[in-house]
Design an enzyme around this catalytic site. Sequence first.
Site, PDB file in Angstrom:
ATOM      1  N   SER A   1       0.840  -1.201   0.000  1.00 21.02           N
ATOM      2  CA  SER A   1       0.000   0.000   0.000  1.00 21.02           C
ATOM      3  C   SER A   1       0.871   1.245   0.000  1.00 21.02           C
ATOM      4  CB  SER A   1      -0.888   0.007   1.246  1.00 21.02           C
ATOM      5  OG  SER A   1      -0.069   0.246   2.373  1.00 21.02           O
ATOM      6  N   LYS A   2       0.220   2.350  -0.209  1.00 19.06           N
ATOM      7  CA  LYS A   2       0.884   3.646  -0.204  1.00 19.06           C
ATOM      8  C   LYS A   2       1.612   3.837   1.135  1.00 19.06           C
ATOM      9  CE  LYS A   2       1.104   8.224  -1.166  1.00 19.06           C
ATOM     10  NZ  LYS A   2       2.181   8.311  -0.199  1.00 19.06           N
ATOM     11  N   ARG A   3       0.954   3.392   2.194  1.00 21.23           N
ATOM     12  CA  ARG A   3       1.512   3.537   3.541  1.00 21.23           C
ATOM     13  C   ARG A   3       2.851   2.802   3.693  1.00 21.23           C
ATOM     14  NH1 ARG A   3       0.669   4.463   8.866  1.00 21.23           N
ATOM     15  NH2 ARG A   3       1.169   2.466   9.802  1.00 21.23           N
TER      16      ARG A   3
ATOM     17  N   GLY B   1       5.025   2.433   1.481  1.00 19.60           N
ATOM     18  CA  GLY B   1       6.024   3.304   0.867  1.00 19.60           C
ATOM     19  C   GLY B   1       6.442   4.398   1.836  1.00 19.60           C
ATOM     20  N   ASP B   2       5.444   5.011   2.474  1.00 22.29           N
ATOM     21  CA  ASP B   2       5.752   6.082   3.427  1.00 22.29           C
ATOM     22  C   ASP B   2       6.600   5.544   4.576  1.00 22.29           C
ATOM     23  OD1 ASP B   2       4.275   7.686   1.831  1.00 22.29           O
ATOM     24  OD2 ASP B   2       2.459   7.630   3.078  1.00 22.29           O
TER      25      ASP B   2
END
Length: 531
Positions: free
Chosen positions: A293-295, A297-298
């Site tokens: 998920s995008k998270r 990556g963060d």
Amino acid sequence: MRNFTDSLSILIAQSSLLRANVNHSKKQMTQQAVRVRFAPSPTGGLHIGGVRTALYNYLLAKKLGGKMLLRIEDTDQTRFVSGAEEYIIEALSWVGITIDEGVGVGGPHEPYRQSERKEIYQKYSQQLLDEDKAYYAFDTSEELDAMRQTFESQGSAFQYNAITRLKLSNSLTLSPEDLKAKLDAGVPYVIRLKIPAKDEVRFKDLIRDWVHVHTSTLDDKVLMKSDGMPTYHLANVVDDHLMEISHVIRGEEWLPSAPMHVLLYRAFGWESTMPQFAHLPLLLKPEGNGKLSKRDGDLGGFPIFPLEWTNPDGSKAKGFREEGYLKEAMVNFLVLLGWNPGTEQELFSMEELIETFTLERINKSGAKFDINKAKWFNQQYLKNYPDEDLARMYLPNYETDTALKIVHLFKERVTFPQEIGEEATALFATPETYDEAIVAAKWNDDAKRGITAFKDALPSIENFLAEDIKHTLHEELEKLGIKMGKIMQMLRVALTGAGAGPDLMLSMEIIGKKEVIARLEKAILQLTVIS
Ligand code: GLU
């Protein structure tokens, strides 16, 4: 004489040979040209998994001499984000995926943007209505919610299907007069597919093998929405048919929709020319549990978008390109997330991939998104990148000769090309501090004598080149009877402040005679005061 079983087995063998031949020629006769499509929805930045999907499609098309299409699936007006289409096109072109037909290119099946194909979907949904394979449904969302609640209170889940449709507000339950009155009055409706009550859907997925679903588990999916736009399902199937798509290669998240798509092909009478399906494995979190998920990556400090993406609110999401990933590394990293060549080879150019790629070697199980692997690929490609290009792109402010030397000095030591520029800046900065631990351990009399003698000999070097510098250092240390190994690290600290770094002789050559002498003078002075 052959016995009976012998002749029987020969007969069987012959007949299956015959059958194989027939099948073969039938296949040849009906064999479609390979046409694949990448069909993203422009709802934001393209997730890196989308790039992998596009890449697999592209590789198959190129390998089999087929065509790669780009179709923009923008029928969901509520999720449309402006700029997303341009972003998709730019991202594909960055990694080197060329489009043969579609948005931005044109082709025989224009338009390739679904929002511009409304009449086509209307025509085909009308066909299904006329053939009693679809029906109008007038239920409001409140009514459907109420239904859902009733079902839930009885411990079951509501489905709009062969049983419930007979109790709901649709063209199957309304009298012809009531139906006409509603349509005339402009009461909003959707069009639903009439899924048969008892049937089996069976199709062979090229990656997952046979998929079987009983129609009783499916609900009557909406084909046309009340805004007159088709749903993804209808538009996708109609377009894949009209655009003569031979293989649908897409993410695993679409696998649950596939049986319903097969039913749609069947309803239209297109099942015999239906594309082959290949549902790709998921991209998993770096630890391997759950979908990337995008998270993630963060948390991991890495991008999940190919290019930097600016959200409608102005906030930005990192892009692999801007972070310094080379497109060749990206392609290589992505292709191996879910596919393997069956050999030990790890580095592949696009041409080699086109040659080697097969759908058969795509794995069923999800692929861990290991960003360290991406970095490793970047290093490999960076090493082989032409020095001239790196110099031009990342060291534009340096004189060419110096820039080339800097590239040579650093390119095997960094992960991202822009780090070469950062390293260069650091190289030209006179150190303010010196590694304390090394100074404490190694700034001794020998070091001081050796470095001083070296410094004093430097002005006599005519061509300040690594080789000559090294030679001078050797000579001076030899005169003093000091072993090179004893003072090398201290010399580095005196020059750069740090105990480790790239080739020191070449570093000195790049820094230049005057500056090297100045740095050594400064260090000798400062370190003598400290110690
Ligand atoms: N529009 C769908 C998506 O955004 C396409 C899925 C498919 O390839 O059928 O992923």
